[in-house]
Write a protein that holds these residues in place. Structure first.
Motif, PDB file in Angstrom:
ATOM      1  N   ARG A   4     -22.334  27.955 107.606  1.00 12.01           N
ATOM      2  CA  ARG A   4     -22.268  28.082 106.156  1.00 12.01           C
ATOM      3  C   ARG A   4     -21.047  27.306 105.662  1.00 12.01           C
ATOM      4  O   ARG A   4     -20.064  27.150 106.371  1.00 12.01           O
ATOM      5  CB  ARG A   4     -22.139  29.586 105.920  1.00 12.01           C
ATOM      6  CG  ARG A   4     -21.345  30.069 104.798  1.00 12.01           C
ATOM      7  CD  ARG A   4     -20.915  31.521 105.109  1.00 12.01           C
ATOM      8  NE  ARG A   4     -19.864  31.567 106.106  1.00 12.01           N
ATOM      9  CZ  ARG A   4     -18.629  31.261 105.853  1.00 12.01           C
ATOM     10  NH1 ARG A   4     -18.265  30.847 104.683  1.00 12.01           N
ATOM     11  NH2 ARG A   4     -17.716  31.339 106.793  1.00 12.01           N
ATOM     12  N   LYS A   5     -21.124  26.789 104.431  1.00 10.07           N
ATOM     13  CA  LYS A   5     -19.962  26.038 103.956  1.00 10.07           C
ATOM     14  C   LYS A   5     -18.940  26.977 103.296  1.00 10.07           C
ATOM     15  O   LYS A   5     -19.312  28.039 102.785  1.00 10.07           O
ATOM     16  CB  LYS A   5     -20.393  24.930 103.011  1.00 10.07           C
ATOM     17  CG  LYS A   5     -21.084  25.410 101.734  1.00 10.07           C
ATOM     18  CD  LYS A   5     -21.461  24.181 100.925  1.00 10.07           C
ATOM     19  CE  LYS A   5     -22.122  24.380  99.600  1.00 10.07           C
ATOM     20  NZ  LYS A   5     -22.592  25.534  99.015  1.00 10.07           N
ATOM     21  N   TRP A   7     -16.342  28.279 100.532  1.00  9.12           N
ATOM     22  CA  TRP A   7     -16.245  28.203  99.073  1.00  9.12           C
ATOM     23  C   TRP A   7     -15.180  27.175  98.703  1.00  9.12           C
ATOM     24  O   TRP A   7     -14.120  27.136  99.333  1.00  9.12           O
ATOM     25  CB  TRP A   7     -15.803  29.567  98.513  1.00  9.12           C
ATOM     26  CG  TRP A   7     -16.877  30.602  98.537  1.00  9.12           C
ATOM     27  CD1 TRP A   7     -18.191  30.434  98.841  1.00  9.12           C
ATOM     28  CD2 TRP A   7     -16.705  31.998  98.237  1.00  9.12           C
ATOM     29  NE1 TRP A   7     -18.859  31.625  98.751  1.00  9.12           N
ATOM     30  CE2 TRP A   7     -17.971  32.604  98.383  1.00  9.12           C
ATOM     31  CE3 TRP A   7     -15.626  32.783  97.857  1.00  9.12           C
ATOM     32  CZ2 TRP A   7     -18.175  33.967  98.157  1.00  9.12           C
ATOM     33  CZ3 TRP A   7     -15.827  34.135  97.637  1.00  9.12           C
ATOM     34  CH2 TRP A   7     -17.088  34.713  97.781  1.00  9.12           C
ATOM     35  N   PRO A  31     -17.080  30.494  94.706  1.00  7.85           N
ATOM     36  CA  PRO A  31     -18.297  29.689  94.818  1.00  7.85           C
ATOM     37  C   PRO A  31     -18.541  28.814  93.588  1.00  7.85           C
ATOM     38  O   PRO A  31     -19.097  27.739  93.705  1.00  7.85           O
ATOM     39  CB  PRO A  31     -19.408  30.731  94.975  1.00  7.85           C
ATOM     40  CG  PRO A  31     -18.847  31.997  94.451  1.00  7.85           C
ATOM     41  CD  PRO A  31     -17.375  31.936  94.700  1.00  7.85           C
ATOM     42  N   ASP A  32     -18.153  29.278  92.412  1.00 11.39           N
ATOM     43  CA  ASP A  32     -18.341  28.464  91.204  1.00 11.39           C
ATOM     44  C   ASP A  32     -17.252  28.792  90.177  1.00 11.39           C
ATOM     45  O   ASP A  32     -16.430  29.677  90.391  1.00 11.39           O
ATOM     46  CB  ASP A  32     -19.741  28.674  90.611  1.00 11.39           C
ATOM     47  CG  ASP A  32     -20.024  30.145  90.300  1.00 11.39           C
ATOM     48  OD1 ASP A  32     -19.051  30.906  90.087  1.00 11.39           O
ATOM     49  OD2 ASP A  32     -21.199  30.537  90.284  1.00 11.39           O
ATOM     50  N   MET A  35     -16.973  32.474  88.835  1.00 10.99           N
ATOM     51  CA  MET A  35     -16.337  33.393  89.775  1.00 10.99           C
ATOM     52  C   MET A  35     -14.857  33.069  89.951  1.00 10.99           C
ATOM     53  O   MET A  35     -14.037  33.958  90.166  1.00 10.99           O
ATOM     54  CB  MET A  35     -17.047  33.338  91.140  1.00 10.99           C
ATOM     55  CG  MET A  35     -18.387  34.034  91.194  1.00 10.99           C
ATOM     56  SD  MET A  35     -18.313  35.762  90.694  1.00 10.99           S
ATOM     57  CE  MET A  35     -17.336  36.460  92.009  1.00 10.99           C
TER      58      MET A  35
ATOM     59  N   GLU B 307     -20.647  38.551 105.089  1.00 15.78           N
ATOM     60  CA  GLU B 307     -21.224  37.214 105.235  1.00 15.78           C
ATOM     61  C   GLU B 307     -22.415  36.985 104.286  1.00 15.78           C
ATOM     62  O   GLU B 307     -22.491  35.952 103.623  1.00 15.78           O
ATOM     63  CB  GLU B 307     -21.652  36.983 106.678  1.00 15.78           C
ATOM     64  CG  GLU B 307     -22.105  35.555 106.897  1.00 15.78           C
ATOM     65  CD  GLU B 307     -22.117  35.153 108.359  1.00 15.78           C
ATOM     66  OE1 GLU B 307     -21.730  35.964 109.215  1.00 15.78           O
ATOM     67  OE2 GLU B 307     -22.528  34.017 108.631  1.00 15.78           O
ATOM     68  N   PHE B 309     -22.977  38.269 101.531  1.00 13.28           N
ATOM     69  CA  PHE B 309     -22.485  38.213 100.157  1.00 13.28           C
ATOM     70  C   PHE B 309     -21.896  36.831  99.867  1.00 13.28           C
ATOM     71  O   PHE B 309     -22.210  36.211  98.837  1.00 13.28           O
ATOM     72  CB  PHE B 309     -21.433  39.309  99.971  1.00 13.28           C
ATOM     73  CG  PHE B 309     -20.821  39.355  98.621  1.00 13.28           C
ATOM     74  CD1 PHE B 309     -21.524  39.892  97.547  1.00 13.28           C
ATOM     75  CD2 PHE B 309     -19.539  38.868  98.406  1.00 13.28           C
ATOM     76  CE1 PHE B 309     -20.953  39.939  96.279  1.00 13.28           C
ATOM     77  CE2 PHE B 309     -18.966  38.916  97.145  1.00 13.28           C
ATOM     78  CZ  PHE B 309     -19.679  39.450  96.088  1.00 13.28           C
ATOM     79  N   ARG B 310     -21.061  36.348 100.796  1.00 15.49           N
ATOM     80  CA  ARG B 310     -20.484  35.008 100.605  1.00 15.49           C
ATOM     81  C   ARG B 310     -21.588  33.963 100.509  1.00 15.49           C
ATOM     82  O   ARG B 310     -21.552  33.074  99.670  1.00 15.49           O
ATOM     83  CB  ARG B 310     -19.532  34.678 101.769  1.00 15.49           C
ATOM     84  CG  ARG B 310     -18.281  35.525 101.803  1.00 15.49           C
ATOM     85  CD  ARG B 310     -17.257  34.985 102.794  1.00 15.49           C
ATOM     86  NE  ARG B 310     -17.725  34.939 104.166  1.00 15.49           N
ATOM     87  CZ  ARG B 310     -17.684  35.966 105.015  1.00 15.49           C
ATOM     88  NH1 ARG B 310     -17.182  37.132 104.617  1.00 15.49           N
ATOM     89  NH2 ARG B 310     -18.119  35.842 106.248  1.00 15.49           N
ATOM     90  N   GLU B 311     -22.570  34.093 101.384  1.00 14.94           N
ATOM     91  CA  GLU B 311     -23.672  33.124 101.374  1.00 14.94           C
ATOM     92  C   GLU B 311     -24.508  33.243 100.118  1.00 14.94           C
ATOM     93  O   GLU B 311     -24.925  32.236  99.549  1.00 14.94           O
ATOM     94  CB  GLU B 311     -24.555  33.337 102.608  1.00 14.94           C
ATOM     95  CG  GLU B 311     -23.994  32.627 103.803  1.00 14.94           C
ATOM     96  CD  GLU B 311     -24.819  32.841 105.056  1.00 14.94           C
ATOM     97  OE1 GLU B 311     -25.887  33.479 104.970  1.00 14.94           O
ATOM     98  OE2 GLU B 311     -24.371  32.375 106.110  1.00 14.94           O
ATOM     99  N   LEU B 313     -23.558  34.186  97.131  1.00 15.43           N
ATOM    100  CA  LEU B 313     -22.871  33.591  95.986  1.00 15.43           C
ATOM    101  C   LEU B 313     -22.896  32.067  96.067  1.00 15.43           C
ATOM    102  O   LEU B 313     -23.024  31.385  95.052  1.00 15.43           O
ATOM    103  CB  LEU B 313     -21.426  34.106  95.895  1.00 15.43           C
ATOM    104  CG  LEU B 313     -21.256  35.540  95.378  1.00 15.43           C
ATOM    105  CD1 LEU B 313     -19.783  35.844  95.168  1.00 15.43           C
ATOM    106  CD2 LEU B 313     -22.003  35.758  94.065  1.00 15.43           C
ATOM    107  N   SER B 314     -22.774  31.544  97.274  1.00 14.21           N
ATOM    108  CA  SER B 314     -22.851  30.086  97.444  1.00 14.21           C
ATOM    109  C   SER B 314     -24.232  29.582  97.035  1.00 14.21           C
ATOM    110  O   SER B 314     -24.353  28.572  96.337  1.00 14.21           O
ATOM    111  CB  SER B 314     -22.602  29.690  98.900  1.00 14.21           C
ATOM    112  OG  SER B 314     -21.252  29.838  99.222  1.00 14.21           O
TER     113      SER B 314
END
Ligand SMILES: [Fe+2]
Ligand SMILES: [Fe+2]
Lengths: 96, 332
Positions: A4-5, A7, A31-32, A35, B307, B309-311, B313-314
């Motif tokens: 996963r990348k 933020w 993330p954006d 946020m 994890e 949650f982070r994904e 939001l991305s």
């Protein structure tokens, strides 16, 4: 762990209560932009440090290069007449 | 301290330095701040990543012993105060990770190193918090010791680290005072409460002294770090200062510092005191303290459970960006 990348990083600018400019206070990951503003509220304004928040993606900032510090900023050194103290005004004139 | 045993690599002998290294050292000696894009020796960069990383990890792991009492605080007000304090520590961790990131390491890399045990955090957070009085002792002693180290670090040579320290120091004094206020309540309360306060002091005294790191004579990396101004005082200096400031505060509370050798030394103008058990210190650092496993397990669980949650939001951010791009295109 999945690939996963991360933020992206955001630079945070806050204007305090007294009408001064927005000031850089630090950075954070989000993330954006939306946020980033929410996180900035929690990280940088827990004690009423500000009334307005700007966020800018760190990768969008262009900066002067440290190696050009001399040519960039030294020319101002010889221009002392840009400061009010360069001019002697007689006391009789009063405060100016 | 929060960074107790940071391995430092570099040269202190001017004759061995390259011209760049010498110019760099001159800037530091002239009290100039080093900024992220400036040239710096590799050792300076690596040592700073280790130190700031360790410091950041300590702020984050340091939330756990106090988090233990948030749901069990004796009053709603105390709960709010403790919550605010623990939230501050999360902020301190974030400021510091960001400072470390300016040196070319990512926050996720640092997390990974914490979770794998490749990077350390302060030994103090491997001790349990058994009673409410421990919340007093932690704020008073642990944050007190942290302040002792962080105040001089506001003048450290690396700009982003110094600026993070300025922010942190502004918030720390609330931490120490709320802790001391808890101690006052307990020490001036019922005999049982006073006993709890004394017990907390007994258990946290020596681990707090250990926070400053090994004695100067065993502290091999100090000289280089001090030349680089990323360490401002020696471990023993700070430990002495801490004892000198803390003993009168304990006396005010009517509590006894658990050290029979503790005595004011008129000649030195300082307290004489007993060294902590360094054997224990090294054991805790190695991972054999009372709570090492528990702390790391809690951190790993938080990371793994977060994890999705982070994904999520991305994914949402990507989708929103794509939608914006599409509507921009349509408007053209
Ligand atoms: Fe902190
Ligand atoms: Fe703190």
């Amino acid at each position: 762990m999945t690939d996963r990348k991360e933020w992206p990083l955001w630079e945070i600018f806050i204007r305090g209560q007294h009408g001064l400019n927005h000031r850089h206070v630090g950075s954070l990951h989000a993330p954006d932009a939306e946020m980033a503003i929410r996180n900035a509220r929690d990280v940088y304004t827990r004690r009423k440090e500000g009334v307005s928040i700007w966020v800018v993606k760190s990768s969008d900032i262009a900066a002067s290069s440290p190696s050009e510090k001399g040519p960039m900023f030294d020319p101002a050194e010889s221009k002392v007449y840009r400061h009010p103290t360069f001019f002697d005004i007689p006391d009789e004139v009063g405060h100016m | 301290m929060y960074a107790q045993m940071v391995k430092s690599e570099g040269k202190t002998d001017r004759a061995e330095m390259s011209p760049e290294e010498r110019a760099f050292q001159d800037r530091i000696d002239a009290n100039e701040k080093i900024e992220p894009k400036d040239w710096m020796p590799d050792g300076y960069r690596k040592t700073l990543i280790r130190q700031i990383g360790q410091h950041a990890h300590s702020e984050i792991v340091g939330q756990l012993p106090e988090g233990n009492w948030i749901t069990r605080a004796p009053t709603l007000e105390r709960k709010q105060i403790l919550l605010a304090k623990v939230q501050d520590e999360a902020g301190h961790g974030l400021y510091l990770y960001c400072a470390a990131e300016t040196l070319g390491v990512s926050r996720d890399e640092l997390f990974e190193k914490l979770h794998s045990g490749a990077m350390k955090y302060s030994s103090i957070f491997n001790y349990p918090t058994l009673t409410w009085a421990d919340m007093g002792a932690v704020g008073w002693l642990v944050d007190g010791a942290a302040i002792m180290n962080q105040v001089p670090l506001q003048r450290t040579s690396y700009g982003p680290y110094a600026r993070a320290m300025v922010r942190i120091c502004k918030e720390e004094s609330f931490h120490q005072r709320q802790g001391y206020a808890v101690m006052m309540r307990m020490a001036f309360g019922t005999p049982e409460q006073k006993e709890m306060a004394q017990d907390a002091l007994n258990r946290f005294w020596y681990p707090s002294l250990m926070m400053f790191g090994p004695s100067d004579k065993d502290s091999v990396h100090s000289a280089q770090s001090m030349a680089w101004r990323i360490k401002m005082n020696t471990n023993d200096e700070l430990r002495q200062k801490f004892v000198d400031e803390t003993v009168p505060q304990a006396e005010y509370l009517g509590l006894t510092v658990p050290d029979e050798t503790l005595k004011w030394n008129e000649e030195r103008g300082h307290y004489d005191f007993a060294e902590p058990d360094w054997e224990e210190f090294f054991e805790v650092l190695k991972g054999n303290g009372p709570c090492n496993d528990e702390r790391l397990a809690a951190r790993r669980k938080a990371w793994d459970d977060g994890e999705w949650f982070r994904e999520g939001l991305s994914a949402y951010a990507d989708k929103a960006a794509a939608r914006r791009a599409a509507s921009d295109l349509a408007a053209e």
